[in-house]
Write a protein that holds these residues in place. Sequence first.
Motif, PDB file in Angstrom:
ATOM      1  N   ILE A 163      53.846 -12.844 -29.586  1.00 39.18           N
ATOM      2  CA  ILE A 163      53.286 -11.875 -28.640  1.00 39.18           C
ATOM      3  C   ILE A 163      52.682 -12.594 -27.432  1.00 39.18           C
ATOM      4  N   ALA A 164      51.971 -13.687 -27.674  1.00 38.41           N
ATOM      5  CA  ALA A 164      51.372 -14.451 -26.574  1.00 38.41           C
ATOM      6  C   ALA A 164      52.462 -14.971 -25.642  1.00 38.41           C
ATOM      7  N   ILE A 165      53.579 -15.394 -26.209  1.00 39.37           N
ATOM      8  CA  ILE A 165      54.689 -15.887 -25.388  1.00 39.37           C
ATOM      9  C   ILE A 165      55.269 -14.764 -24.537  1.00 39.37           C
ATOM     10  N   GLU A 166      55.373 -13.572 -25.111  1.00 45.83           N
ATOM     11  CA  GLU A 166      55.872 -12.433 -24.335  1.00 45.83           C
ATOM     12  C   GLU A 166      54.922 -12.088 -23.185  1.00 45.83           C
ATOM     13  N   ILE A 167      53.621 -12.257 -23.408  1.00 45.45           N
ATOM     14  CA  ILE A 167      52.648 -12.012 -22.334  1.00 45.45           C
ATOM     15  C   ILE A 167      52.912 -12.950 -21.163  1.00 45.45           C
ATOM     16  N   ILE A 168      53.160 -14.232 -21.456  1.00 43.31           N
ATOM     17  CA  ILE A 168      53.435 -15.186 -20.387  1.00 43.31           C
ATOM     18  C   ILE A 168      54.765 -14.863 -19.706  1.00 43.31           C
ATOM     19  N   LYS A 169      55.761 -14.443 -20.473  1.00 39.13           N
ATOM     20  CA  LYS A 169      57.046 -14.047 -19.872  1.00 39.13           C
ATOM     21  C   LYS A 169      56.844 -12.912 -18.872  1.00 39.13           C
ATOM     22  N   ASN A 170      56.071 -11.905 -19.266  1.00 34.72           N
ATOM     23  CA  ASN A 170      55.815 -10.772 -18.377  1.00 34.72           C
ATOM     24  C   ASN A 170      55.032 -11.210 -17.140  1.00 34.72           C
ATOM     25  N   TRP A 171      54.090 -12.131 -17.329  1.00 31.44           N
ATOM     26  CA  TRP A 171      53.324 -12.628 -16.182  1.00 31.44           C
ATOM     27  C   TRP A 171      54.243 -13.364 -15.206  1.00 31.44           C
ATOM     28  N   CYS A 172      55.168 -14.141 -15.724  1.00 29.68           N
ATOM     29  CA  CYS A 172      56.123 -14.848 -14.857  1.00 29.68           C
ATOM     30  C   CYS A 172      56.939 -13.854 -14.032  1.00 29.68           C
ATOM     31  N   ALA A 173      57.390 -12.775 -14.685  1.00 26.69           N
ATOM     32  CA  ALA A 173      58.179 -11.768 -13.977  1.00 26.69           C
ATOM     33  C   ALA A 173      57.356 -11.118 -12.865  1.00 26.69           C
ATOM     34  N   ARG A 174      56.083 -10.833 -13.130  1.00 26.39           N
ATOM     35  CA  ARG A 174      55.218 -10.222 -12.122  1.00 26.39           C
ATOM     36  C   ARG A 174      54.932 -11.185 -10.970  1.00 26.39           C
ATOM     37  N   SER A 175      54.862 -12.478 -11.279  1.00 22.43           N
ATOM     38  CA  SER A 175      54.469 -13.467 -10.279  1.00 22.43           C
ATOM     39  C   SER A 175      55.648 -14.055  -9.530  1.00 22.43           C
ATOM     40  N   GLY A 176      56.878 -13.700  -9.936  1.00 20.69           N
ATOM     41  CA  GLY A 176      58.062 -14.236  -9.283  1.00 20.69           C
ATOM     42  C   GLY A 176      58.407 -15.649  -9.700  1.00 20.69           C
ATOM     43  N   LEU A 177      57.998 -16.039 -10.923  1.00 13.84           N
ATOM     44  CA  LEU A 177      58.264 -17.380 -11.433  1.00 13.84           C
ATOM     45  C   LEU A 177      59.355 -17.339 -12.503  1.00 13.84           C
ATOM     46  N   HIS A 178      59.975 -18.483 -12.739  1.00 16.07           N
ATOM     47  CA  HIS A 178      61.016 -18.584 -13.764  1.00 16.07           C
ATOM     48  C   HIS A 178      60.386 -19.017 -15.093  1.00 16.07           C
ATOM     49  N   PHE A 179      60.617 -18.252 -16.134  1.00 22.64           N
ATOM     50  CA  PHE A 179      60.163 -18.662 -17.461  1.00 22.64           C
ATOM     51  C   PHE A 179      61.224 -19.558 -18.069  1.00 22.64           C
ATOM     52  N   GLY A 180      60.847 -20.793 -18.405  1.00 21.00           N
ATOM     53  CA  GLY A 180      61.801 -21.747 -18.934  1.00 21.00           C
ATOM     54  C   GLY A 180      61.939 -21.696 -20.441  1.00 21.00           C
ATOM     55  N   GLN A 181      60.862 -21.980 -21.138  1.00 23.71           N
ATOM     56  CA  GLN A 181      60.913 -22.041 -22.601  1.00 23.71           C
ATOM     57  C   GLN A 181      59.500 -22.131 -23.148  1.00 23.71           C
ATOM     58  N   ALA A 182      59.339 -21.767 -24.421  1.00 31.14           N
ATOM     59  CA  ALA A 182      58.046 -21.895 -25.088  1.00 31.14           C
ATOM     60  C   ALA A 182      58.242 -22.519 -26.466  1.00 31.14           C
ATOM     61  N   VAL A 183      57.213 -23.230 -26.900  1.00 32.72           N
ATOM     62  CA  VAL A 183      57.134 -23.741 -28.269  1.00 32.72           C
ATOM     63  C   VAL A 183      55.879 -23.159 -28.895  1.00 32.72           C
ATOM     64  N   GLY A 184      56.047 -22.462 -30.016  1.00 32.64           N
ATOM     65  CA  GLY A 184      54.916 -21.888 -30.735  1.00 32.64           C
ATOM     66  C   GLY A 184      54.715 -22.632 -32.042  1.00 32.64           C
ATOM     67  N   GLN A 185      53.593 -23.349 -32.166  1.00 31.80           N
ATOM     68  CA  GLN A 185      53.329 -24.197 -33.322  1.00 31.80           C
ATOM     69  C   GLN A 185      52.358 -23.531 -34.278  1.00 31.80           C
ATOM     70  N   GLY A 186      52.738 -23.451 -35.553  1.00 26.66           N
ATOM     71  CA  GLY A 186      51.840 -22.957 -36.581  1.00 26.66           C
ATOM     72  C   GLY A 186      50.950 -24.068 -37.112  1.00 26.66           C
ATOM     73  N   ALA A 187      49.884 -23.679 -37.830  1.00 31.60           N
ATOM     74  CA  ALA A 187      48.945 -24.646 -38.428  1.00 31.60           C
ATOM     75  C   ALA A 187      48.389 -25.599 -37.382  1.00 31.60           C
ATOM     76  N   GLY A 188      48.001 -25.048 -36.235  1.00 33.84           N
ATOM     77  CA  GLY A 188      47.521 -25.880 -35.142  1.00 33.84           C
ATOM     78  C   GLY A 188      46.301 -26.713 -35.478  1.00 33.84           C
ATOM     79  N   GLU A 189      45.451 -26.215 -36.399  1.00 32.36           N
ATOM     80  CA  GLU A 189      44.234 -26.950 -36.731  1.00 32.36           C
ATOM     81  C   GLU A 189      44.519 -28.257 -37.459  1.00 32.36           C
ATOM     82  N   MET A 190      45.770 -28.469 -37.866  1.00 34.67           N
ATOM     83  CA  MET A 190      46.134 -29.743 -38.479  1.00 34.67           C
ATOM     84  C   MET A 190      46.262 -30.854 -37.444  1.00 34.67           C
ATOM     85  N   MET A 191      46.461 -30.495 -36.175  1.00 35.59           N
ATOM     86  CA  MET A 191      46.813 -31.482 -35.165  1.00 35.59           C
ATOM     87  C   MET A 191      45.787 -32.605 -35.048  1.00 35.59           C
TER      88      MET A 191
END
Length: 214
Positions: free
Chosen positions: A110-138
């Motif tokens: 869902i967060a990635i879709e929010i950024i995609k929509n923001w790119c469309a509104r701002s006239g920017l190209h959305f390239g790609q996203a990486v969504g990592q689980g278990a982030g607190e392990m980093m």
Amino acid sequence: MRIAMINGSPKLGKSNSSILLTALEGLISNEHEIARYSLNKRPLTPEQYSELCRMDTLILAFPLYVDGIPSHLFRMLVALEEYMKSERQHDIYVYVMVNNGFYEGKQNHIAIEIIKNWCARSGLHFGQAVGQGAGEMMGLIEKIPLGHGPLKNLGNAMLALADNIQTHSSGESVLINPNFPRFAWRFMGTHSFWNATAKKNGLKRKDILRRNIN
């Protein structure tokens, strides 16, 4: 190529987002010019917003907050949208790295879709996203090389992301789990994070489990 790395974590110290950005920077050729921006201390200045409009690439790294993006990052994006509409003079590509405290990387979609929509509104190209689980392990495993052990999936995803960034290419967003058993992640999170944090703040395990009933 001028690349802006934007750390959207609210943490004042080292964050999972900063760890991911540092790892990604190591995969990008030195021929590119990289500038770092952080939102955890103070809002961006008008001069910094204008700088972002002159970049070729924006890389956003942030933690998942209630299946969305942190509020301070949201405010920055709202302001940046107006700058982009009035000052941007060339194509800009946006790439994203999101981490969450759940085991499953798919929780970030869902967060990635929010950024995609923001790119469309701002006239920017959305390239790609990486969504990592278990982030607190980093923070516990950051010394393990990317592409090895529990970071095998993340390493492969970030290599592809780095290639797309450097060629201004687009790709399917990748939602990944760590290469680490879920039961072991849950045990480690409970004993090495939650219970340890409670103890550090003068609480006991029973205090975490206590429920106040009115």
